[in-house]
Scaffold this motif. Structure first.
Motif, PDB file in Angstrom:
ATOM      1  N   LYS A 169      -5.360  45.980  85.069  1.00 36.29           N
ATOM      2  CA  LYS A 169      -5.872  44.644  85.296  1.00 36.29           C
ATOM      3  C   LYS A 169      -7.347  44.604  85.718  1.00 36.29           C
ATOM      4  CE  LYS A 169      -4.115  44.689  90.020  1.00 36.29           C
ATOM      5  NZ  LYS A 169      -3.233  44.021  91.010  1.00 36.29           N
ATOM      6  N   ASP A 170      -7.823  45.707  86.243  1.00 35.25           N
ATOM      7  CA  ASP A 170      -9.207  45.726  86.728  1.00 35.25           C
ATOM      8  C   ASP A 170     -10.180  46.287  85.700  1.00 35.25           C
ATOM      9  OD1 ASP A 170      -8.488  44.630  89.187  1.00 35.25           O
ATOM     10  OD2 ASP A 170      -7.912  46.611  89.963  1.00 35.25           O
ATOM     11  N   THR A 171      -9.713  46.638  84.558  1.00 34.92           N
ATOM     12  CA  THR A 171     -10.596  47.159  83.515  1.00 34.92           C
ATOM     13  C   THR A 171     -11.323  46.024  82.843  1.00 34.92           C
ATOM     14  OG1 THR A 171      -8.834  47.108  81.890  1.00 34.92           O
ATOM     15  CG2 THR A 171      -9.107  49.163  83.158  1.00 34.92           C
ATOM     16  N   PRO A 172     -12.468  46.292  82.237  1.00 35.83           N
ATOM     17  CA  PRO A 172     -13.259  45.210  81.638  1.00 35.83           C
ATOM     18  C   PRO A 172     -12.545  44.486  80.503  1.00 35.83           C
ATOM     19  CG  PRO A 172     -14.629  47.145  81.984  1.00 35.83           C
ATOM     20  CD  PRO A 172     -13.223  47.576  82.312  1.00 35.83           C
ATOM     21  N   ILE A 173     -11.799  45.204  79.710  1.00 38.32           N
ATOM     22  CA  ILE A 173     -11.192  44.558  78.547  1.00 38.32           C
ATOM     23  C   ILE A 173     -10.101  43.572  78.947  1.00 38.32           C
ATOM     24  CG2 ILE A 173      -9.383  46.263  78.100  1.00 38.32           C
ATOM     25  CD1 ILE A 173     -10.151  46.040  75.136  1.00 38.32           C
ATOM     26  N   VAL A 174      -9.436  43.833  80.088  1.00 38.69           N
ATOM     27  CA  VAL A 174      -8.420  42.909  80.592  1.00 38.69           C
ATOM     28  C   VAL A 174      -9.073  41.717  81.258  1.00 38.69           C
ATOM     29  CG1 VAL A 174      -6.480  42.668  82.172  1.00 38.69           C
ATOM     30  CG2 VAL A 174      -6.742  44.779  80.838  1.00 38.69           C
ATOM     31  N   LYS A 175     -10.157  41.999  81.997  1.00 38.16           N
ATOM     32  CA  LYS A 175     -10.810  40.933  82.731  1.00 38.16           C
ATOM     33  C   LYS A 175     -11.704  40.073  81.841  1.00 38.16           C
ATOM     34  CE  LYS A 175     -12.619  42.205  86.656  1.00 38.16           C
ATOM     35  NZ  LYS A 175     -13.399  42.979  87.659  1.00 38.16           N
ATOM     36  N   ALA A 176     -12.100  40.589  80.682  1.00 39.09           N
ATOM     37  CA  ALA A 176     -13.100  39.918  79.859  1.00 39.09           C
ATOM     38  C   ALA A 176     -12.663  38.532  79.412  1.00 39.09           C
ATOM     39  CB  ALA A 176     -13.433  40.798  78.649  1.00 39.09           C
ATOM     40  N   ASN A 177     -11.399  38.343  79.095  1.00 41.43           N
ATOM     41  CA  ASN A 177     -10.937  37.055  78.554  1.00 41.43           C
ATOM     42  C   ASN A 177      -9.916  36.404  79.466  1.00 41.43           C
ATOM     43  OD1 ASN A 177     -11.424  38.893  75.834  1.00 41.43           O
ATOM     44  ND2 ASN A 177     -12.233  36.824  75.679  1.00 41.43           N
ATOM     45  N   ASN A 178     -10.146  36.428  80.712  1.00 42.64           N
ATOM     46  CA  ASN A 178      -9.295  35.731  81.665  1.00 42.64           C
ATOM     47  C   ASN A 178      -7.898  36.349  81.664  1.00 42.64           C
ATOM     48  OD1 ASN A 178      -7.895  33.943  83.286  1.00 42.64           O
ATOM     49  ND2 ASN A 178      -9.126  32.198  82.598  1.00 42.64           N
ATOM     50  N   ARG A 179      -7.780  37.353  82.552  1.00 43.77           N
ATOM     51  CA  ARG A 179      -6.501  38.066  82.596  1.00 43.77           C
ATOM     52  C   ARG A 179      -5.340  37.187  83.000  1.00 43.77           C
ATOM     53  NH1 ARG A 179      -8.044  41.926  87.718  1.00 43.77           N
ATOM     54  NH2 ARG A 179      -8.333  40.267  89.249  1.00 43.77           N
ATOM     55  N   ASP A 180      -5.622  36.101  83.750  1.00 39.82           N
ATOM     56  CA  ASP A 180      -4.525  35.190  84.114  1.00 39.82           C
ATOM     57  C   ASP A 180      -3.931  34.530  82.878  1.00 39.82           C
ATOM     58  OD1 ASP A 180      -4.850  35.807  86.774  1.00 39.82           O
ATOM     59  OD2 ASP A 180      -6.222  34.119  87.144  1.00 39.82           O
ATOM     60  N   LEU A 181      -4.809  34.146  81.951  1.00 39.08           N
ATOM     61  CA  LEU A 181      -4.298  33.565  80.698  1.00 39.08           C
ATOM     62  C   LEU A 181      -3.526  34.593  79.882  1.00 39.08           C
ATOM     63  CD1 LEU A 181      -7.293  31.355  79.463  1.00 39.08           C
ATOM     64  CD2 LEU A 181      -5.100  30.594  80.409  1.00 39.08           C
ATOM     65  N   SER A 182      -3.978  35.852  79.971  1.00 36.21           N
ATOM     66  CA  SER A 182      -3.231  36.908  79.262  1.00 36.21           C
ATOM     67  C   SER A 182      -1.831  37.065  79.839  1.00 36.21           C
ATOM     68  CB  SER A 182      -4.001  38.235  79.344  1.00 36.21           C
ATOM     69  OG  SER A 182      -5.248  38.134  78.703  1.00 36.21           O
ATOM     70  N   TYR A 183      -1.736  37.017  81.169  1.00 39.83           N
ATOM     71  CA  TYR A 183      -0.418  37.101  81.794  1.00 39.83           C
ATOM     72  C   TYR A 183       0.475  35.917  81.362  1.00 39.83           C
ATOM     73  CZ  TYR A 183      -2.506  40.605  84.878  1.00 39.83           C
ATOM     74  OH  TYR A 183      -3.149  41.717  85.369  1.00 39.83           O
ATOM     75  N   ILE A 184      -0.119  34.723  81.407  1.00 36.39           N
ATOM     76  CA  ILE A 184       0.655  33.531  81.023  1.00 36.39           C
ATOM     77  C   ILE A 184       1.096  33.624  79.567  1.00 36.39           C
ATOM     78  CG2 ILE A 184       0.527  31.053  80.688  1.00 36.39           C
ATOM     79  CD1 ILE A 184      -1.379  30.913  83.062  1.00 36.39           C
ATOM     80  N   LEU A 185       0.187  34.075  78.709  1.00 35.12           N
ATOM     81  CA  LEU A 185       0.538  34.189  77.283  1.00 35.12           C
ATOM     82  C   LEU A 185       1.644  35.206  77.060  1.00 35.12           C
ATOM     83  CD1 LEU A 185       0.057  33.508  74.333  1.00 35.12           C
ATOM     84  CD2 LEU A 185      -1.838  35.162  74.310  1.00 35.12           C
ATOM     85  N   LEU A 186       1.548  36.362  77.708  1.00 35.47           N
ATOM     86  CA  LEU A 186       2.586  37.392  77.548  1.00 35.47           C
ATOM     87  C   LEU A 186       3.946  36.911  78.073  1.00 35.47           C
ATOM     88  CD1 LEU A 186       0.546  40.598  78.506  1.00 35.47           C
ATOM     89  CD2 LEU A 186       1.533  40.051  76.262  1.00 35.47           C
ATOM     90  N   ILE A 187       3.913  36.237  79.201  1.00 31.47           N
ATOM     91  CA  ILE A 187       5.188  35.737  79.745  1.00 31.47           C
ATOM     92  C   ILE A 187       5.767  34.655  78.840  1.00 31.47           C
ATOM     93  CG2 ILE A 187       6.228  34.491  81.669  1.00 31.47           C
ATOM     94  CD1 ILE A 187       4.229  35.929  83.521  1.00 31.47           C
ATOM     95  N   SER A 188       4.930  33.755  78.334  1.00 34.34           N
ATOM     96  CA  SER A 188       5.430  32.699  77.441  1.00 34.34           C
ATOM     97  C   SER A 188       5.970  33.292  76.148  1.00 34.34           C
ATOM     98  CB  SER A 188       4.319  31.685  77.151  1.00 34.34           C
ATOM     99  OG  SER A 188       3.234  32.299  76.454  1.00 34.34           O
ATOM    100  N   LEU A 189       5.288  34.362  75.626  1.00 33.35           N
ATOM    101  CA  LEU A 189       5.816  35.024  74.424  1.00 33.35           C
ATOM    102  C   LEU A 189       7.154  35.688  74.708  1.00 33.35           C
ATOM    103  CD1 LEU A 189       2.595  36.599  72.869  1.00 33.35           C
ATOM    104  CD2 LEU A 189       3.882  34.619  72.040  1.00 33.35           C
ATOM    105  N   MET A 190       7.308  36.245  75.897  1.00 32.63           N
ATOM    106  CA  MET A 190       8.603  36.829  76.267  1.00 32.63           C
ATOM    107  C   MET A 190       9.682  35.761  76.306  1.00 32.63           C
ATOM    108  SD  MET A 190       9.553  39.094  79.627  1.00 32.63           S
ATOM    109  CE  MET A 190       8.213  40.214  79.303  1.00 32.63           C
ATOM    110  N   LEU A 191       9.315  34.594  76.843  1.00 36.65           N
ATOM    111  CA  LEU A 191      10.279  33.482  76.854  1.00 36.65           C
ATOM    112  C   LEU A 191      10.624  33.030  75.432  1.00 36.65           C
ATOM    113  CD1 LEU A 191       8.904  31.309  79.814  1.00 36.65           C
ATOM    114  CD2 LEU A 191      10.916  32.816  79.808  1.00 36.65           C
ATOM    115  N   CYS A 192       9.632  33.075  74.546  1.00 37.20           N
ATOM    116  CA  CYS A 192       9.905  32.713  73.146  1.00 37.20           C
ATOM    117  C   CYS A 192      10.900  33.686  72.527  1.00 37.20           C
ATOM    118  CB  CYS A 192       8.604  32.714  72.335  1.00 37.20           C
ATOM    119  SG  CYS A 192       7.482  31.370  72.754  1.00 37.20           S
ATOM    120  N   PHE A 193      10.717  34.986  72.803  1.00 40.51           N
ATOM    121  CA  PHE A 193      11.674  35.972  72.293  1.00 40.51           C
ATOM    122  C   PHE A 193      13.076  35.730  72.880  1.00 40.51           C
ATOM    123  CE2 PHE A 193       7.800  38.869  71.876  1.00 40.51           C
ATOM    124  CZ  PHE A 193       7.660  38.607  70.525  1.00 40.51           C
ATOM    125  N   LEU A 194      13.106  35.435  74.172  1.00 39.02           N
ATOM    126  CA  LEU A 194      14.399  35.220  74.821  1.00 39.02           C
ATOM    127  C   LEU A 194      15.097  33.958  74.309  1.00 39.02           C
ATOM    128  CD1 LEU A 194      13.590  36.177  78.535  1.00 39.02           C
ATOM    129  CD2 LEU A 194      15.147  37.368  76.963  1.00 39.02           C
TER     130      LEU A 194
END
Length: 875
Positions: A638-663
């Motif tokens: 989470k502290d690396t530049p590539i994770v932080k570059a595009n708003n890691r919070d949105l990345s977390y939200i997107l990954l969780i929402s995609l998991m919900l879509c799979f479920l």
């Protein structure tokens, strides 16, 4: 007048002395008096009729047989008859020479009459202290002689004179007769004038089952109306729907044929032909050849022969009776009495009144002295036949003779003797009821003879109508509302072999007075059929029977029994033979392959046990694991530049929402329920809205970040995670509101779709409101479209970690999947439609996951040197 005494005992009391008297009766109507006087004048050529007219009786006519008693009953018992084709005219005396022939069975009827009276007079319970007398005349089955015999009985003389009565005994209360139907109806008009009950033991005429028209008529045989109903039931039982009818043109037969025709047609049968024999004075009937041609060329094998038994000799000598391969249904047992010996006669079913054995009558015949009866050469021969050792032991007499074995010897129970017994006993019971009801006992009959006149014959009708007693065999005897004896018919199968051997078997019965389920019985195994029939019982139809799964289609211009068999249409069945219309199966059932039964439809839905369900479940779990791994990687780095570059919070939200879509795709698998139907579309819509909102927020972040770096940019204040979170919340909230509105107005619900697929019940979720469903999809398409456009415009912005390129490609995949989803979804049904939607969810979600996060994971895991701030500044 001669009087015969067959009793050696004294009567129950001495007869009251009375002088012979002739008195005028005012009951005879004027036209009848004139007619009978004219006949009297034409016959015996005398100027006046008086009590001594017996001296002028022709020698060929035997006088009546009479015995005096306190109460008299008349009897018109035919012992000798004339050929029906030589009926003389009404106003002339028939020629007697060579035309009369003995009928063996009828003499048993005469003896049964006498025997019954003897038993009643010997009884201490029935009519005690009274003597029952009788006056028996032979009407010879001739119109004129029937009237002559009736007038003899009514007047009390051997030479009856209209309007006169010469009495030497008690009053006449009733007449018991064995007349043909047309004669019986004529006699009823005479009985009506005298108000005397008329009891027939032979006539089952359908015309006389009418108490309004024949109020004084009773009979101890069932009405032929019941024969008609029994024939219809017999035809229906065997499935014989194609029949022919042959009858004579007398009024009773014509009426019966009309009733038969109605009954057969109402039960689904058809009549190929109705042929009528016209009466004639000659031995050969005029239209026999025409009837034979019709009979011989017809396709029907079932022939109903309905005619008076007086025509048996004519029928026996016609060709139709000897035609093989036909099943005959006749209304009398007479057809078996005089067989054609060159015919192997089978397939004949007759409706006959049940014959019973009366032991006391057998004893009377065995022990009676023939000398006390009127004698002639015929009666002498008749009595001598009973000495033959081939006779039944019950009636065999002790005497010596060498006469051949005669037909009547073994036919004592085949005639109407039982019916005669019931008639005489029924009348005696009615008289007993009438007398005891008027006085409480019969002691007053030992005194004043004038008291006889108080009990006029018309009073007897009330007691006859309410008659109910047990006869000598313990059987219940009573009349129905039409004056008919409440008994049924036996169905008899008689086989006549070429050598003349007769085999008679009772194979069924029909009793209209029995309970509905017991009124008709038949024993198929007891019936003997011709060996030429392919099957037993044979099937006689105009067209073959339509098996289950088919229906009848009547041929144009032909009777309803002539038809073609066509298969039932799709979705309909016929479970019985010869169905006119097929029946639709219930909605939850479907015809089997033969279309002769409805079977439950296969319930279809996407299950976890079938291969398709297993495959989709495995893919879903696999994608969830990948999504979880990626989320873990992002959380770990989470502290690396590539994770932080595009708003890691949105990345977390997107990954969780995609998991919900799979479920949420797993909710589409399994039996649809109320809860799962609600969760399917709403969970899918909200999860995808969050994912698309997150992508839109990421795209906006990229654009804002690039332009905010320019000097004096006003976009600096929009930088930061707060704005992105607001975008996600706002866009997701709109979808949530749409879903809530859908649930409150027309929520999805489980639905059994029975019409989409043949033989299958599709268990699916009805969308409730299709408009709401497409609004949810449309909003997701709107978010996807905005995200795609923004990302497409920002794809060429400089920057090592510019996600716009990946988002553009992921949105292209997403839109391609869902654009192809709509026509595919609408063209499929049932579980395959559900599978298409699951595939679209998994494919689109996997496209977002792969296109956006796989490149980053590649850099994080495989190219860590690129995941450094130094590398970022350098580029």
């Amino acid at each position: 007048m001669p009087s015969y005494n067959i009793w050696s005992r004294k009567s129950k009391r001495d007869h009251i002395g009375r002088s012979r008297s002739c008195f005028t009766s005012l009951k005879v109507e004027a036209h009848l008096i004139l007619l009978l006087l004219m006949l009297c004048d034409n016959l015996w050529k005398t100027a006046e009729c008086q009590c001594t007219l017996g001296n002028y009786l022709p020698t060929e006519l035997r006088p009546g047989y009479r015995r005096d008693g306190d109460i008299m009953i008349g009897g018109l018992v035919t012992v000798e008859t004339f050929y029906p084709y030589n009926h003389p005219s009404f106003s002339t005396v028939p020629p007697f020479v060579g035309l009369n022939f003995p009928v063996p069975l009828n003499y048993y009827n005469f003896l049964a009459f006498v025997s019954a009276v003897e038993e009643i007079n010997n009884s201490s319970e029935l009519l005690p202290n009274l003597t029952l007398g009788f006056h028996i005349e032979n009407p010879y089955d001739n119109f004129f002689l029937m009237y002559r015999a009736a007038m003899n009985i009514f007047s009390g003389m051997d030479m009856g004179v209209p309007n006169y009565s010469c009495k030497t005994s008690g009053p006449l209360f009733a007449i018991i007769e064995s007349l043909p139907p047309e004669h019986s109806s004529q006699l009823s008009s005479l009985s009506r004038i005298y108000h005397s009950p008329q009891i027939s033991y032979t006539s089952g005429s359908v015309l006389m089952s009418n108490m309004a028209k024949f109020p004084y008529f009773y009979r101890t045989v069932p009405s032929e109306l019941h024969i008609c109903a029994g024939i219809v039931k017999l035809l229906k039982y065997f499935g014989w729907t194609w029949v022919g009818i042959i009858a004579f043109d007398d009024e009773n037969s014509m009426r019966a044929v009309h009733i038969l025709r109605e009954g057969i047609e109402q039960s689904g049968g058809c009549i190929e032909f109705i042929e009528i024999f016209r009466q004639s004075r000659s031995f050969k009937l005029p239209n026999t050849d025409n009837i034979y041609n019709t009979f011989n060329t017809s396709s029907t094998k079932v022939i109903i022969l309905y005619c008076n038994k007086d025509y048996r000799e004519i029928i026996r000598h016609t060709l139709i009776w000897e035609a093989p391969g036909k099943v005959w249904i006749i209304t009398e047992e007479w057809g078996f009495l005089f067989p054609s010996y060159n015919v192997d006669r089978k397939n004949t079913l007759a409706f006959a009144v049940a014959k019973k054995t009366i032991q006391s009558f057998h004893k009377f015949v065995r022990e009676a002295n023939p000398a006390i009866f009127p004698n002639d050469s015929f009666t002498d021969m008749w009595w001598n036949v009973l000495c033959n050792n081939q006779c039944p032991k019950s009636i065999q007499r002790s005497c010596n003779n060498d006469l051949f074995y005669y037909l009547h010897c073994d036919s004592i129970n085949s005639g109407d003797s039982y019916n005669v017994y019931n008639a005489v006993y029924g009348l005696a019971h009615a008289l007993h009821d009438m007398i005891t009801s008027g006085s409480g006992n019969t002691t007053l009959w030992s005194g004043e003879s004038d008291r006889y006149l108080d009990f006029l014959s018309w009073k007897l009708h009330h007691y006859l109508k309410n008659l109910h007693f047990k006869n000598v065999l313990g059987e219940e005897i009573f009349f129905d509302e039409n004056g008919d004896l409440a008994v049924g018919y036996d169905i008899i199968n008689v086989v006549i072999l070429p050598d003349g051997t007769r085999i008679k078997e009772i194979v069924g019965s029909y009793n209209p007075y029995a309970p509905p389920e017991q009124e008709f019985t038949i024993y198929e195994e007891a019936i003997m059929w011709e060996s030429t029939f392919n099957e037993t019982p044979p099937e006689f139809r105009c067209s073959p029977s339509c098996p289950p799964g088919f229906r009848k289609l009547t041929r144009e211009g032909q009777p309803v029994c002539c038809y073609d068999c066509i298969p039932c249409p799709e979705g309909e069945v016929s479970s019985q033979n010869d169905i006119d219309t097929c029946m639709k199966c219930p909605e939850d059932q479907w015809p089997n392959q033969k279309r002769d039964a409805c079977i439950p439809k296969v319930i279809s839905f996407l299950t976890y046990q079938e291969p398709l369900g297993i495959t989709l479940t495995f893919i879903c779990i696999f994608l969830i694991l990948i999504n979880t791994v990626i989320l873990g990687i992002f959380f770990h780095y989470k502290d690396t530049p590539i994770v932080k570059a595009n708003n890691r919070d949105l990345s977390y939200i997107l990954l969780i929402s995609l998991m919900l879509c799979f479920l949420c795709s797993l909710i589409f698998i399994g039996h649809p329920g109320k809860v799962t139907c609600i969760l399917r579309q709403t969970a899918f819509g909200i999860s995808f809205s969050i994912a698309l909102s997150s992508i839109l927020a990421k795209t906006i972040t990229v654009v804002v970040a690039f332009h905010a770096t320019k000097p004096g940019s006003m976009l600096r204040k929009w930088m930061g995670s707060r704005v992105s979170i607001y975008v996600v919340l706002f866009c997701s909230l709109i979808q949530t509101v749409l879903c809530l509105a859908w649930l409150f107005t027309a929520p999805p619900f489980p639905y059994l779709n029975m019409k989409s697929e043949i033989g299958t019940i599709l268990t699916e979720c009805n969308e409730g409101s299709i408009h709401a469903f497409y609004c949810v999809l449309g909003y997701m398409g709107f978010l996807a479209g905005i995200s795609f456009i923004v990302a497409f415009l920002a794809r060429n912005l400089p920057g090592r970690f510019n996600e716009a390129k990946y988002i553009t490609f992921s949105m292209l995949v997403f839109c391609s999947v869902w654009i192809s989803f709509i026509p595919t979804y609408l063209s499929t049904k049932g579980k395959y439609m559900v599978a298409v939607e699951i595939f679209a969810i998994l494919a689109s979600s996997a496209g977002l996951l792969g296109c956006i996060f796989f490149p980053k994971c590649y850099v994080i895991l495989l190219r860590p040197e690129r995941n450094r701030r130094k590398y970022f500044k350098k580029n």
